[in-house]
Scaffold this active site. Structure first.
Site, short mmCIF file in Angstrom:
data_model
loop_
_atom_site.label_atom_id
_atom_site.label_comp_id
_atom_site.label_asym_id
_atom_site.label_seq_id
_atom_site.Cartn_x
_atom_site.Cartn_y
_atom_site.Cartn_z
N LYS A 1 74.03 39.98 51.51
CA LYS A 1 73.06 39.29 52.36
C LYS A 1 71.61 39.31 51.84
O LYS A 1 70.83 38.43 52.19
CB LYS A 1 73.08 39.89 53.78
CG LYS A 1 74.33 39.52 54.57
CD LYS A 1 74.24 40.03 56.00
CE LYS A 1 75.55 39.79 56.74
NZ LYS A 1 75.43 40.10 58.17
N ASP B 1 72.41 35.83 62.41
CA ASP B 1 72.89 37.05 63.08
C ASP B 1 72.05 37.36 64.33
O ASP B 1 72.59 37.56 65.42
CB ASP B 1 72.84 38.25 62.13
CG ASP B 1 73.93 38.20 61.07
OD1 ASP B 1 75.00 37.64 61.34
OD2 ASP B 1 73.71 38.74 59.97
#
Ligand code: ATR
Length: 294
Positions: free
Chosen positions: A79, A115
């Protein structure tokens, strides 16, 4: 987006190509969730698990263009690293310091982070529609906490208290974003007052995750009765933190909604259409059931 615009996203092969890159990737629920979503939306396409080792991430990202993928999710451990290989990174994702969704617009790769916004969407829809003015305590100051705190700040909370085992990390984060909100950092032993006056308590640490299901990230006595308690963990679906909080009359919120909604936002970026959230949730729950039976 009109459906003819959606058609223009489907390559000449006739199939919209999506996937998730991670290491490991075999147990990801994203393929089952997104494949069900494409089916429910009537979009011809495939969402595939892509096992990408760290050394191959650069080539794998470049292959998005060569293979004509509309986009990918990226997960652990990529990420942060992935941001180096993209053409553009959304402002929010830049501030968070992590990307979980890549969109390919005719060869231009842009990174987003869904997220935190996925988490806040699920918290508001499932349990607490209004976060403005609330006193929020976040346990943990890692990658997941950064995404969530960033999204919470956009909702205008009264205060955000970040509590972390390593106190310096919580304090540094509070300093970094101090101009965006009323935000303070605490070590675990300094956090009692903040936790006892919280309206919302959110666990972003792995404490209580399978197999350590009897662990709780905060002393039970500090949890105020009747507040909102939320845990990002979705294995188990009800952590010990949530069960002891429910017994204290708290409204509780598990991590499944965040997972579904981060996927929903990603799908909305890729297709421009509302994601079929209920179908996605059903597919993930079914995948869990199949795993338990196996
Ligand atoms: P993620 O992306 O899931 O947030 P991370 O960036 O590694 O993962 O962050 C993990 C967070 O959980 C950190 O806040 C970590 O605390 P430290 O900064 O002190 O390491 C917290 N954490 C993990 N295990 C913990 C434990 N056993 N007790 C308390 N906090 C823990």
């Amino acid at each position: 987006m009109e459906s003819n615009q959606l058609k223009s996203l489907v390559p000449a092969s006739g199939s919209l190509l999506l996937g998730v890159m991670g290491d490991p990737i075999a147990h990801s629920k994203s393929p089952a969730m997104h494949q069900a979503a494409l089916g429910a939306m009537g979009v011809p396409g495939h969402y595939v698990p892509l096992h990408v080792k760290p050394d191959n991430l650069k080539d794998a990202i470049q292959a998005i263009r060569a293979l004509g993928f509309r986009g990918v999710n990226v997960t652990i451990p990529h990420k942060v690293e992935v941001m180096t290989y993209l053409d553009a990174v959304d402002e929010g994702a830049k501030r968070i310091g992590a990307v979980n969704t890549v969109v390919n617009d005719n060869g231009l790769l842009t990174g987003y982070n869904t997220d935190g916004i996925g988490y806040v969407r699920s918290l508001k829809e499932e349990i607490l529609p209004e976060l403005a003015g609330k006193h929020i305590v976040v346990l943990g100051a890692g990658g997941a906490a950064r995404g969530i705190i960033h999204a919470l700040i956009q909702e205008g909370p009264g205060s955000v208290s970040v509590v972390n085992r390593t106190a310096s990390k919580a304090k540094e984060l509070a300093e970094e974003w101090g101009n965006l909100a009323q935000i303070r950092g605490f070590g675990e032993s300094e956090a009692e007052t903040a936790i006892r006056s919280a309206d919302v308590l959110i666990n972003t640490t792995s404490v209580g995750m399978h197999p350590n299901v009897n662990q709780v990230p905060v002393p039970e006595a500090w949890i105020p009765e009747g507040i909102v308690v939320s845990d990002l963990i979705y294995n188990p679906l009800t952590t010990k933190l949530l069960s002891i909080s429910a017994a204290k009359g708290c409204s509780v919120h598990g991590g499944l909604g965040m997972f579904i909604n981060q996927g929903a936002y990603a799908l909305e970026y890729w297709t421009g259409q509302p994601a079929p959230v209920e179908d996605m949730k059903a597919a993930v729950l079914e995948s869990f059931r199949r795993e338990t039976r196996a």
